[in-house]
Write an enzyme that holds these catalytic residues in place. Structure first.
Site, mmCIF file in Angstrom:
data_model
loop_
_atom_site.group_PDB
_atom_site.id
_atom_site.type_symbol
_atom_site.label_atom_id
_atom_site.label_comp_id
_atom_site.label_asym_id
_atom_site.label_seq_id
_atom_site.Cartn_x
_atom_site.Cartn_y
_atom_site.Cartn_z
ATOM 1 N N TRP A 96 0.725 -1.192 -0.178
ATOM 2 C CA TRP A 96 -0.053 -0.024 0.024
ATOM 3 C C TRP A 96 0.923 1.423 -0.085
ATOM 4 O O TRP A 96 0.693 2.115 -0.642
ATOM 5 C CB TRP A 96 -1.096 0.024 0.977
ATOM 6 C CG TRP A 96 -2.231 0.907 1.163
ATOM 7 C CD1 TRP A 96 -2.671 1.605 2.545
ATOM 8 C CD2 TRP A 96 -2.942 1.509 0.189
ATOM 9 N NE1 TRP A 96 -3.560 2.440 1.899
ATOM 10 C CE2 TRP A 96 -3.492 2.204 0.646
ATOM 11 C CE3 TRP A 96 -2.858 1.314 -1.159
ATOM 12 C CZ2 TRP A 96 -4.809 2.867 -0.142
ATOM 13 C CZ3 TRP A 96 -3.537 1.731 -2.048
ATOM 14 C CH2 TRP A 96 -4.768 2.738 -1.541
ATOM 15 N N SER A 153 -9.937 0.195 -1.611
ATOM 16 C CA SER A 153 -9.022 0.246 -2.345
ATOM 17 C C SER A 153 -7.963 -1.041 -2.146
ATOM 18 O O SER A 153 -7.681 -1.598 -1.169
ATOM 19 C CB SER A 153 -8.144 1.476 -2.078
ATOM 20 O OG SER A 153 -7.889 1.483 -0.521
ATOM 21 N N LYS A 168 -14.457 -4.138 8.815
ATOM 22 C CA LYS A 168 -14.568 -4.850 7.587
ATOM 23 C C LYS A 168 -13.932 -5.829 6.976
ATOM 24 O O LYS A 168 -14.074 -6.997 6.458
ATOM 25 C CB LYS A 168 -14.640 -3.723 6.253
ATOM 26 C CG LYS A 168 -13.359 -3.149 6.193
ATOM 27 C CD LYS A 168 -12.453 -3.684 5.324
ATOM 28 C CE LYS A 168 -10.976 -2.826 5.083
ATOM 29 N NZ LYS A 168 -10.082 -3.469 3.987
ATOM 30 N N ARG A 186 -6.865 -10.268 0.874
ATOM 31 C CA ARG A 186 -6.327 -11.140 1.650
ATOM 32 C C ARG A 186 -7.278 -11.762 2.730
ATOM 33 O O ARG A 186 -7.161 -12.829 3.179
ATOM 34 C CB ARG A 186 -5.050 -10.500 2.633
ATOM 35 C CG ARG A 186 -3.950 -10.162 1.258
ATOM 36 C CD ARG A 186 -2.601 -9.764 2.019
ATOM 37 N NE ARG A 186 -2.749 -8.711 2.778
ATOM 38 C CZ ARG A 186 -2.552 -7.568 2.014
ATOM 39 N NH1 ARG A 186 -2.129 -7.284 1.048
ATOM 40 N NH2 ARG A 186 -2.568 -6.278 2.847
#
Length: 332
Positions: free
Chosen positions: A11, A139, A192, A256
């Site tokens: 990221w 994202s 989430k 993941r």
């Protein structure tokens, strides 16, 4: 604008590549070998293989140099470290005696042992740093690295931090929205991941799209209940950093956490799954913290509880689903 990105995982690397298209960007990692590879190939073959990084992007393993690059009032420091490494990095920043004027972090989750959100860790370790915020939303690093469209939200109590982050990131295929509900954004980004493990389990068991939709919807209710109890606003959880991020992580093949659920449903052990994954699955790291906070605030989070049962208590995935289906009927 000068921008320092601290952390060269997938990221951090993807965001640094985006930033370098418009700004003087320096990507830092403590691993000198990783930095040497980036300098030689302009590709992060360890975490973002196959994606070419801009020639203008610079790399350094010297934290002092990186902090100096992003310290000024007209610059920005982006913390790309995962939650598990956040406190260690912040202490190194404090010891360097160079606290950037504006800091934004992109990690998602709760600190495992303290159950703190990132903004609470930052307040404890860098109390003098007041212009800070979180950048989050639906994202995947690989898609951002490829320059595909994405919409994110920066949340901060500081108007200066929001403006600086907007100026840095809002260009090309990246759209940035602004807000001030830091707690709501952080809770959405953490919970989430746990819920994505649940949908992965359901999909792996072949339970169908109806079950997936039910888990996402009822999971959103769990997320919102906890977030409001911790000080977030209910409307945040129907936005990009709540519902948006949940949908992506629960259904996307690059997730993941969803992969962990799929593999658990196939009968693999958690240790084997994490060993093969090679990357952080934040849902595993923070699931127990989420459940502990739910218990502390007397909030029902049955999906989260079922996920923890599978991850840590030896509950078979199919038995966990059966337990959810046996719950008493109630009003929605």
């Amino acid at each position: 604008m000068k921008v320092a990105v601290l952390g060269a995982g997938a990221w951090g690397t993807a965001l640094a590549g985006h930033l370098a298209a418009r700004h003087d960007t320096l990507l830092w990692a403590r691993d000198a070998a990783l930095i040497a590879g980036l300098q030689a190939r302009h590709e992060n073959s360890r975490y973002l293989e196959g994606i070419a990084l801009p020639d203008a992007l610079r790399y350094d393993a010297d934290l002092d140099a990186a902090l100096a690059h992003g310290a000024a009032d007209d610059a920005l420091c982006v913390i790309g470290a995962p939650v598990a490494g956040l406190r260690t990095l912040l202490r190194a920043m404090r010891d360097a005696r160079c606290v950037p004027a504006h800091v934004v972090w992109v990690c998602k989750g709760f600190e495992a042992d303290t159950h703190l959100l990132p903004h609470q860790v930052i307040a404890a370790e860098l109390p003098e740093q007041r212009s800070n915020g979180v950048l989050s939303g639906p994202s995947f690093a690989r898609e951002v690295g490829l320059g595909l469209p994405v919409a994110l939200t920066v949340a901060s109590a500081s108007a200066a931090c929001r403006e600086r982050t907007l100026a840095a990131f809002h260009h090309g295929a990246m759209r940035i929205y602004t807000g001030d509900d830091v707690v709501g954004v952080e809770v959405g980004g953490a919970v989430k991941n746990v819920l994505a493990i649940a949908t992965g389990i359901a999909d792996g068991l072949g339970l169908g799209l109806n079950a997936r939709a039910a888990l996402i919807t009822r999971g959103l209710a769990e997320m919102s209940r906890l977030g409001v109890a911790l000080g977030g606003r209910a409307e945040t959880f129907t936005g990009l950093t709540g519902l948006g991020d949940l949908i992506l992580t629960a259904t996307g093949d690059l997730s993941r956490n969803r992969t962990v659920g799929l593999q658990l449903a196939s009968g693999r052990s958690l240790a084997d799954i994490l060993g093969a994954l090679g990357h952080v699955a934040e849902g595993v790291r923070c699931a127990q913290a989420v459940l502990a906070l739910a218990h502390a605030h007397a909030i029902e989070m049955p999906i989260t509880e079922a996920v923890c049962g599978v991850l840590f208590d030896g509950v078979a995935p199919r038995d966990a689903v059966s337990g959810l289906l046996r719950r008493d009927a109630r009003a929605e």
